[in-house]
Write an enzyme that holds these catalytic residues in place. Sequence first.
Site, short mmCIF file in Angstrom:
data_model
loop_
_atom_site.label_atom_id
_atom_site.label_comp_id
_atom_site.label_asym_id
_atom_site.label_seq_id
_atom_site.Cartn_x
_atom_site.Cartn_y
_atom_site.Cartn_z
N LYS A 1 0.76 -1.31 0.00
CA LYS A 1 0.06 -0.01 -0.10
C LYS A 1 0.88 1.26 0.06
CE LYS A 1 -3.92 -2.32 0.14
NZ LYS A 1 -4.99 -2.00 -0.56
N ASP B 1 -0.09 -0.07 -4.75
CA ASP B 1 -1.75 0.24 -4.55
C ASP B 1 -1.87 1.64 -3.83
OD1 ASP B 1 -4.40 0.24 -4.30
OD2 ASP B 1 -4.69 -1.69 -3.49
N GLU C 1 -1.84 0.37 -8.56
CA GLU C 1 -3.33 0.28 -8.53
C GLU C 1 -3.94 1.29 -8.10
OE1 GLU C 1 -4.15 -3.58 -6.72
OE2 GLU C 1 -5.88 -3.00 -5.88
N GLU D 1 -11.80 -2.31 -8.53
CA GLU D 1 -12.70 -2.84 -7.36
C GLU D 1 -13.65 -1.63 -6.87
OE1 GLU D 1 -9.11 -2.53 -4.60
OE2 GLU D 1 -10.37 -1.66 -2.96
N ASP E 1 -14.58 -6.91 -9.37
CA ASP E 1 -14.80 -7.22 -8.00
C ASP E 1 -16.29 -8.05 -7.98
OD1 ASP E 1 -14.68 -5.68 -4.95
OD2 ASP E 1 -16.79 -6.37 -5.54
N HIS F 1 -10.09 -8.36 -7.56
CA HIS F 1 -9.99 -7.56 -6.24
C HIS F 1 -10.34 -8.93 -5.39
CE1 HIS F 1 -12.01 -5.48 -3.05
NE2 HIS F 1 -10.72 -5.31 -2.73
#
Lengths: 440, 440
Positions: free
Chosen positions: A220, A248, A274, A300, A323, A350
């Site tokens: 992240k 992400d 992402e 997502e 998703d 996701h």
Amino acid sequence: MSTIRITGIRTIDLRFPTSRFHIGSDAVNKDPDYSAAYCILETDSNFEGHGLTFTLGRGTDLCVQAVEYLSRFVVGRTLESIQLDMASFCRDLIGDTQFRWLGPEKGVVHLAAAALINAVWDLWAKVEGKPVWLLLADMTPEQIVSLIDFRYIDDALSPAEALEILKRNEPTKADRVAKLRANGLQAYTTSAGWFGFSDEKIKRLCQEGLRDGWTHFKLKVGGDAADDLRRGKLVRAEIGWENKLMVDANQKWGVLEAIERTTALKELDPWWMEEPTSPDDILGHARIRKESGVRIATGEHCHSKVMFKQLLQAGSIDVCQIDSCRVAGVNENLAIILMAAKFGVPVCPHAGGVGLCEYVQHLSAFDYLWASATLENRVVEYVDHLHEHFLTPVRIERGRYMLPEAAGYSIEIKPESLAEFAFPNGQAWLEEAKAAETRA
Amino acid sequence: MSTIRITGIRTIDLRFPTSRFHIGSDAVNKDPDYSAAYCILETDSNFEGHGLTFTLGRGTDLCVQAVEYLSRFVVGRTLESIQLDMASFCRDLIGDTQFRWLGPEKGVVHLAAAALINAVWDLWAKVEGKPVWLLLADMTPEQIVSLIDFRYIDDALSPAEALEILKRNEPTKADRVAKLRANGLQAYTTSAGWFGFSDEKIKRLCQEGLRDGWTHFKLKVGGDAADDLRRGKLVRAEIGWENKLMVDANQKWGVLEAIERTTALKELDPWWMEEPTSPDDILGHARIRKESGVRIATGEHCHSKVMFKQLLQAGSIDVCQIDSCRVAGVNENLAIILMAAKFGVPVCPHAGGVGLCEYVQHLSAFDYLWASATLENRVVEYVDHLHEHFLTPVRIERGRYMLPEAAGYSIEIKPESLAEFAFPNGQAWLEEAKAAETRA
């Protein structure tokens, strides 16, 4: 076809207090309590259909209420009447003449539609005695086309084009079914790189991941620029350069900032960036992709097939992150997967949260068996928590999803978990309330 | 600045049984009961702030519940603390770390944010003793820029560019205020052309419209192709070719069908084609516009400034139809209006329903005074019903909106109407229930 009739629905506002452990924390979603609007379709037989839509805690009650409202399109129907024209069934569910104003096809009402449509699939598969992926595998191309509502997407994928893709893949499908059963699907792990984790914890989790056979790791980002880079280097130092690292940003940046920040992270050799910006910004993603030269992933939060269509048409993405319950369940996802196949963009679902891993393995199997017919550049997200609550949790071996054989959509949660984590009166939440009282 | 503190909120699920009369019927929304999630901000003074978000009946309860949840960002605050940084206030409201998963910035949660943000504006304007349009007119360019959250739009409009537009228009603003007060804003009528109306009724309403000074008429299309054309010719026969005719398909078609159907309606010389396809299809609208050669309008279902940004960037629209409560209220609309001005696209607000006419006159005034500085090609939708429930209903003279001078956002509904149409226990709904019982 089944004459079983759906006679009622039970709903549960299900919440897990995950925010206490910084599980799932990222640059935008800082304190998720992984939750679900959960529903059980009751029938005049012994079969039940279970479905859920994933949420982050507060507001789950809105989804539950929307599920209850939309259940009027489900309760009272025979399974057969739905099976005979499932595209129309889905269209009725998302097209209620007054309710659709609240979307249309987005947000709370669409999340709710997903829970119900997925519950119908769970029921259907249980009645057939197959997992959903195999139920789909055993259909004819024509049957699969009949599952899809092509409204608003036929400029990108017509029913005839969909049929052509399916028919092209049919002769070699049995071979892929065998491979899938033997080797499963490549997964990647997000468990190591949450935002709220300490350096030590990230290092330890990377080492454990490598030991367990993981080759793809997600980190992240979206904090301080120098710190993002530092944490990325930390992960690279652990996993080396032969393994894949994805980053992400969870929608943290505007387009211009995203270009700058993505470019600055290139020295980590990210396999993809992402959600660099707003999930609704189709043109923004295309620009970030072009100007940064980094592979772009999103999906997502992409709320419908119309949005995915445009991400593909505009050349916005290198990775299509479907998703399982933000769009209206299995059927809308089949449309998206087939569009991605036509545009040659790999589908990497996701997952995580609660139940998303259990769901998406079926959808990736469909992609491999019927749509793309390849596993190249395809990985399924995996996050290691809350699986213990499922009757048939995902089975991961050496970083791969091993497909389920149990009948249904793998989404059924144990009755004792449903009771314990029901909000606000389950035992877990009564204890949370008591603990909060003690702290105060 | 005001030290008044917001101390509480009252919400009302307000529904008018308009579907009985086919009012508001179109190709997609066949039976709307014009409704609103209505809220009243209570303060420690005599002032109240009223706001609503518009809905179509079923599901209004979801918006009410979302308003109640989001009120935690409003209740307890002083008006001053909001005034000092309203962009941050709005961002908090739409950025709740768990709730935003249900959008983000779309659907039920965003509709709810609109009701609250608009209620704050109503309160602010009442405290200042001005209508909202005049409150905005009397601000400095810097104050207006501070109202806007530029997140996700600064690639299209930076704060500096917004400031430049505002400063450019400032010296001539007083002149436009005077003109606005004298002449009002050009309106157009949708009252004549609803889907469910008979030919005779359409003819009669066109004739009445002409007598009352209307020059712009909208017709709902999206039924059988030949019938659409026939009804269009019927209207043309009444209003002639010197008046403007707009057609509205309310999202009925896919992209390819929309191109065909829009082209087929060209012989009606439509001033615009409205909502030819999915409101989310930015690239689809651009293609329909290019291939049909007809001016394209959309926006009433466009859920955020990020979507409007792209409609402008992609050259999808000739007419920007902002909605006063689908996006997050006044503040997000200011951003959209300034973007439209930068791209040279006229703003023609969506109105009708309940309260939308009352709201949008203020926004169109902002467009004229601060953003576009012109009235050319700008018309505000008008539909003639439910105005009798407002304390200060819109004033229409010879097809023009005459701006209000009463303090506030013109959205306050009479207490007796709030009581009568509260769902499900207001007198109107108790009578509906009784009538339904009699019919059964």
